[in-house]
Design an enzyme around this catalytic site. Structure first.
Site, PDB file in Angstrom:
ATOM      1  CE  LYS A   1      -2.043  -5.127   3.538  1.00  0.00           C
ATOM      2  NZ  LYS A   1      -0.827  -5.627   2.868  1.00  0.00           N
TER       3      LYS A   1
ATOM      4  NE  ARG B   1       1.883   0.409   1.025  1.00  0.00           N
ATOM      5  CZ  ARG B   1       0.853  -0.355   0.655  1.00  0.00           C
ATOM      6  NH1 ARG B   1      -0.354  -0.105   1.093  1.00  0.00           N
ATOM      7  NH2 ARG B   1       1.048  -1.370  -0.141  1.00  0.00           N
TER       8      ARG B   1
ATOM      9  NE  ARG C   1      -1.898  -5.291  -7.289  1.00  0.00           N
ATOM     10  CZ  ARG C   1      -1.763  -5.200  -5.964  1.00  0.00           C
ATOM     11  NH1 ARG C   1      -2.658  -5.737  -5.173  1.00  0.00           N
ATOM     12  NH2 ARG C   1      -0.741  -4.569  -5.447  1.00  0.00           N
TER      13      ARG C   1
ATOM     14  NE  ARG D   1       3.365  -4.764  -4.495  1.00  0.00           N
ATOM     15  CZ  ARG D   1       2.724  -5.818  -5.009  1.00  0.00           C
ATOM     16  NH1 ARG D   1       3.112  -6.349  -6.162  1.00  0.00           N
ATOM     17  NH2 ARG D   1       1.695  -6.332  -4.386  1.00  0.00           N
TER      18      ARG D   1
END
Ligand code: ADP
Length: 204
Positions: free
Chosen positions: A13, A91, A139, A150
């Site tokens: 994205k 989300r 990250r 996630r």
């Protein structure tokens, strides 16, 4: 033109968002980037969200909604900007409703929703190679365990937004497993079609 980008973690994205934003004079707004900046600054919000992000869960809706609301206001005030591209927000359904209220207050609407589709095992492979290629950019939430969480959160909370926007006639699905350039072309095809329809509406 205001766009929403939906897609699982690791679907690409961010890469597509930057490209599309530049080409269409949009501001790409990523709640993930905003939250990471807050954590890096050590601001009050940063302290509140840090451990949630590290576990791969969703931070409270009110926090992301207020970040987005403020960023949208700034984008509207900028004459060099023709709209926004939302990456990572909404989300869940609650955030989708919040977004509608925020946009309505500002006299704006969502024009197009793009959903990048990719299988879970392809996502894991992508993130693994992202880590291998850029270990320094790794990250905190790019560990296999957190990534699985996630992805799970994505299926549970975010996937239902596809149906929500499909019912509103806004959803366009894009195969995210194709090479980056093909995905970009597919997105451009959707956007030029949407611009034609928008133009016809205005003319009619
Ligand atoms: P990715 O899409 O790769 O999982 P993001 O950069 O979009 O990553 O988000 C990273 C983290 O930031 C998420 O796992 C979540 O903890 C938090 N986050 C980002 N956007 C939202 C949002 N709209 N609502 C709740 N939490 C969010």
């Amino acid at each position: 033109m205001n766009l929403v980008f939906l897609g699982p973690p690791g679907a690409g994205k961010g890469t597509q968002a930057r490209y599309v934003a530049e080409r269409h004079r949009l501001v790409a707004l990523s709640t993930g980037d905003m939250l990471r900046a807050a954590v890096a600054e050590g601001s009050e919000i940063g302290l509140q969200v840090r451990s949630i992000m590290e576990s791969g869960g969703l931070v409270p809706d009110e926090i992301v909604a207020s970040l987005i609301s403020e960023a949208l206001r700034r984008a509207r005030a900028d004459d060099a900007v023709d709209g926004v591209l939302l990456d990572g927000f909404p989300r869940n359904l609650e955030q989708a409703k919040m977004l509608e209220e925020i946009l309505e207050r500002q006299g704006e609407t969502i024009d197009v929703v793009l959903e990048l589709r990719l299988e879970d095992d392809a996502l894991l492979r992508r993130i693994e190679s992202r880590i291998a290629e850029n270990p320094s950019e790794r990250r905190e939430d790019d560990t296999p365990e957190v990534l699985r969480n996630r992805i799970e959160v994505y299926h549970r909370e975010t996937r239902p937004l596809g149906d929500y926007y499909r019912e509103r006639g806004l959803l366009h699905e894009i195969d995210g497993s194709a090479p980056v350039e093909s995905v970009t072309r597919a997105i451009e095809a959707v956007l030029s079609q949407a611009a034609d329809i928008g133009g016809q509406r205005k003319a009619g």
